[in-house]
Motif scaffolding. Structure first.
Motif, PDB file in Angstrom:
ATOM      1  N   THR A  35      -9.428  -2.265   3.313  1.00  0.00           N
ATOM      2  CA  THR A  35     -10.548  -2.645   2.472  1.00  0.00           C
ATOM      3  C   THR A  35     -10.137  -2.587   0.864  1.00  0.00           C
ATOM      4  O   THR A  35     -10.429  -3.410   0.109  1.00  0.00           O
ATOM      5  CB  THR A  35     -11.919  -1.831   2.825  1.00  0.00           C
ATOM      6  N   TYR A  36      -9.152  -1.689   0.692  1.00  0.00           N
ATOM      7  CA  TYR A  36      -8.758  -1.406  -0.666  1.00  0.00           C
ATOM      8  C   TYR A  36      -8.070  -2.586  -1.404  1.00  0.00           C
ATOM      9  O   TYR A  36      -8.213  -2.797  -2.689  1.00  0.00           O
ATOM     10  CB  TYR A  36      -7.777   0.002  -0.532  1.00  0.00           C
ATOM     11  N   TYR A  37      -7.210  -3.244  -0.370  1.00  0.00           N
ATOM     12  CA  TYR A  37      -6.899  -4.391  -0.784  1.00  0.00           C
ATOM     13  C   TYR A  37      -7.944  -5.501  -1.318  1.00  0.00           C
ATOM     14  O   TYR A  37      -7.557  -6.118  -2.392  1.00  0.00           O
ATOM     15  CB  TYR A  37      -5.780  -5.156  -0.021  1.00  0.00           C
ATOM     16  N   SER A  38      -9.041  -5.480  -0.899  1.00  0.00           N
ATOM     17  CA  SER A  38      -9.973  -6.355  -1.194  1.00  0.00           C
ATOM     18  C   SER A  38     -10.603  -5.886  -2.628  1.00  0.00           C
ATOM     19  O   SER A  38     -10.697  -6.652  -3.431  1.00  0.00           O
ATOM     20  CB  SER A  38     -10.970  -6.398  -0.211  1.00  0.00           C
ATOM     21  N   GLU A  67       3.506  -9.409  -3.018  1.00  0.00           N
ATOM     22  CA  GLU A  67       3.739  -8.073  -2.690  1.00  0.00           C
ATOM     23  C   GLU A  67       2.570  -7.209  -2.821  1.00  0.00           C
ATOM     24  O   GLU A  67       1.855  -7.397  -3.951  1.00  0.00           O
ATOM     25  CB  GLU A  67       4.902  -7.503  -3.588  1.00  0.00           C
ATOM     26  N   THR A  68       2.193  -6.189  -1.929  1.00  0.00           N
ATOM     27  CA  THR A  68       1.198  -5.252  -2.207  1.00  0.00           C
ATOM     28  C   THR A  68       1.700  -3.830  -1.626  1.00  0.00           C
ATOM     29  O   THR A  68       2.497  -3.666  -1.121  1.00  0.00           O
ATOM     30  CB  THR A  68       0.035  -5.805  -1.479  1.00  0.00           C
ATOM     31  N   GLY A  69       1.014  -2.706  -2.336  1.00  0.00           N
ATOM     32  CA  GLY A  69       1.238  -1.462  -1.702  1.00  0.00           C
ATOM     33  C   GLY A  69       0.174  -0.637  -2.174  1.00  0.00           C
ATOM     34  O   GLY A  69      -0.601  -0.980  -3.052  1.00  0.00           O
ATOM     35  N   VAL A 100      -3.556  -0.765  -9.824  1.00  0.00           N
ATOM     36  CA  VAL A 100      -4.919  -0.387  -9.712  1.00  0.00           C
ATOM     37  C   VAL A 100      -5.351   0.867  -9.190  1.00  0.00           C
ATOM     38  O   VAL A 100      -4.700   1.380  -8.294  1.00  0.00           O
ATOM     39  CB  VAL A 100      -5.662  -1.606  -8.748  1.00  0.00           C
ATOM     40  N   GLY A 101      -6.260   1.493  -9.742  1.00  0.00           N
ATOM     41  CA  GLY A 101      -6.432   3.020  -9.096  1.00  0.00           C
ATOM     42  C   GLY A 101      -7.926   2.962  -8.714  1.00  0.00           C
ATOM     43  O   GLY A 101      -8.975   1.972  -9.466  1.00  0.00           O
TER      44      GLY A 101
END
Length: 143
Positions: A35-38, A67-69, A100-101
């Motif tokens: 959900t954090y990626y959303s 790319e994501t992490g 993003v935090g």
């Protein structure tokens, strides 16, 4: 291996309020990791739309995630109110690295921190394009 330190509010340039939803919680009683990626997408794209540099329906240039992490430091759960801090860590010719935090409302340390890279492409050909000047100008304010 030492545990990374959570970023703080001072590490980010812009904040956006996000409300958790009932469906964000998983069987373990906290917001599920995916959900954090959303949240990341929502925070960044809403900012770009509000600034008038992203037209999701008709714009000729769109950003594709390549790319994501994410790292997790503390649990959040519905009905928490969150704040997403965003910044641009790298601004290239056709790509942008967003960081993003995710913070509980009012907290100084992030509950989670992540990144994603957009490569901006022509909507039709899907080939990389130079960032449009208006988009670059808005992104420079987040560096």
């Amino acid at each position: 291996m030492s545990r990374p330190i959570a970023p703080t509010r001072a590490d980010f340039r812009h904040f956006r309020r996000l409300d958790t939803r009932w469906m964000d919680n998983d069987v373990y009683g906290h917001v599920n990791n995916v959900t954090y990626y959303s949240y990341f997408d929502t925070a960044v794209n809403a900012y770009l739309i509000e600034k008038g540099v992203l037209d999701i329906h008709g714009g000729g240039t769109i950003g594709l995630v390549v790319e994501t992490g994410c790292r997790y430091f503390a649990s959040v759960a519905f009905p928490d109110t969150l704040e997403a801090g965003i910044k641009v860590a790298h601004l290239g010719n056709s790509s942008v690295r967003y960081e993003v935090g995710i913070f509980r409302e009012g907290a100084d340390s992030a509950a989670a921190a992540g990144h994603f890279i957009h490569v901006y492409v022509d909507r039709d050909s899907r080939r990389p394009v130079t960032l449009p000047a208006d988009l670059r100008g808005v992104l420079e304010g987040l560096v």
